[in-house]
Design a protein around this motif. Structure first.
Motif, PDB file in Angstrom:
ATOM      1  N   GLN A 123       0.826  -1.205   0.000  1.00  0.00           N
ATOM      2  CA  GLN A 123       0.000   0.000   0.000  1.00  0.00           C
ATOM      3  C   GLN A 123       0.863   1.258   0.000  1.00  0.00           C
ATOM      4  N   LYS A 124       1.979   1.164   0.704  1.00  0.00           N
ATOM      5  CA  LYS A 124       2.880   2.305   0.731  1.00  0.00           C
ATOM      6  C   LYS A 124       3.441   2.587  -0.667  1.00  0.00           C
ATOM      7  N   ALA A 125       3.723   1.524  -1.446  1.00  0.00           N
ATOM      8  CA  ALA A 125       4.340   1.702  -2.775  1.00  0.00           C
ATOM      9  C   ALA A 125       3.292   1.982  -3.856  1.00  0.00           C
ATOM     10  N   CYS A 126       2.148   1.334  -3.771  1.00  0.00           N
ATOM     11  CA  CYS A 126       1.179   1.418  -4.895  1.00  0.00           C
ATOM     12  C   CYS A 126      -0.114   2.125  -4.527  1.00  0.00           C
ATOM     13  N   GLY A 127      -0.400   2.219  -3.262  1.00  0.00           N
ATOM     14  CA  GLY A 127      -1.689   2.769  -2.880  1.00  0.00           C
ATOM     15  C   GLY A 127      -2.643   1.632  -2.559  1.00  0.00           C
ATOM     16  N   SER A 128      -3.582   1.923  -1.785  1.00  0.00           N
ATOM     17  CA  SER A 128      -4.473   0.873  -1.295  1.00  0.00           C
ATOM     18  C   SER A 128      -5.383   0.293  -2.375  1.00  0.00           C
ATOM     19  N   THR A 129      -5.705   1.109  -3.409  1.00  0.00           N
ATOM     20  CA  THR A 129      -6.648   0.625  -4.430  1.00  0.00           C
ATOM     21  C   THR A 129      -6.028  -0.421  -5.359  1.00  0.00           C
ATOM     22  N   ARG A 130      -4.713  -0.455  -5.421  1.00  0.00           N
ATOM     23  CA  ARG A 130      -4.090  -1.380  -6.364  1.00  0.00           C
ATOM     24  C   ARG A 130      -3.403  -2.560  -5.703  1.00  0.00           C
TER      25      ARG A 130
END
Length: 233
Positions: A123-130
């Motif tokens: 989530q830190k690298a891509c965001g929670s949606t992905r």
């Protein structure tokens, strides 16, 4: 009175002789006498003329009028030729046709996945949606879309021919090749079998014997001639 003249008669024709005579009164005059020749003065002639005879191989009957030739029989297929025609060869397709998607500019998207050791790192690298769990692992899902010009289901369909169908899943033959088909054709006719010395005409009916020789006439073929010629006195 007699003049005392004598002469010899010869030859085979009448002869006239002249002589001088003196009568008892002493008158002299000239006279003549014709001695007629008789070809049969003595003997007789019972001759009958005719042709002498010679031997002939065909004294009676007719000579052969034969002409040789072949005996023949009818053959319904005496000679054979080939009748050829050009037909389609169903085993040889020279051009295929098929239905393919049309070519147009369209968007093509592909997804990529990056794995992380924990959900927090993802989530830190891509965001929670992905970020999501995939097979128990935290992965970052990214979608990459680009525009291309190629055949695609969104472009509709068209019928194409030839090499464009090489990799098609379904294709049918548009044009077959040709091949030459030949079949025998019989011609009837008469076939020679055996030689016939008398194919036409008639064979000889000759019988041998003696025949008259028209070039050899005998004036006394029958009877006899004992005549001797002389002058009638």
């Amino acid at each position: 009175g007699n003049s005392g003249t004598t002469w010899a008669l010869s030859g085979t024709s009448n002869q006239t002789k002249s002589y001088t005579c003196k009568d008892m009164a002493g008158n002299t005059y000239t006279a003549s006498y014709t001695y007629k020749y008789n070809s049969c003065k003595t003997g007789s002639n019972s001759c009958q003329g005719g042709y002498n005879e010679i031997w002939s191989d065909c004294a009676t009957g007719e000579e052969s009028s034969c002409q040789g030739g072949w005996n023949q029989v009818w053959e319904s297929c005496l000679t054979q030729t080939q009748s050829c025609s050009t037909v389609e060869d169903k085993n040889n397709c020279v051009e295929y046709k098929c239905t393919l998607y049309k070519s147009c500019r369209h968007q093509e998207c592909s997804k990529s996945y990056t794995e992380y050791s924990s959900s927090e790192e993802c989530q830190k690298a891509c965001g929670s949606t992905r970020c999501r769990l995939l097979s128990g692992k935290s992965v970052c899902e990214k979608e990459l879309c680009v525009y291309k010009t190629s055949r695609h289901s969104s472009c509709g369909t068209e019928t194409v021919y030839g090499s464009d169908c090489n990799n098609a899943n379904s294709k049918t033959c548009n044009q077959y090749g040709t091949t030459q088909v030949c079949n025998p054709v019989c011609q009837g006719g008469w076939k020679n079998t055996t030689w016939n010395d008398c194919k036409t005409g008639s064979p000889s009916t000759c019988q041998p014997g003696m025949v008259e020789n028209k070039n050899d006439y005998n004036p006394c073929k029958f009877g006899e001639n004992t005549c001797r010629g002389g002058f009638q006195m």
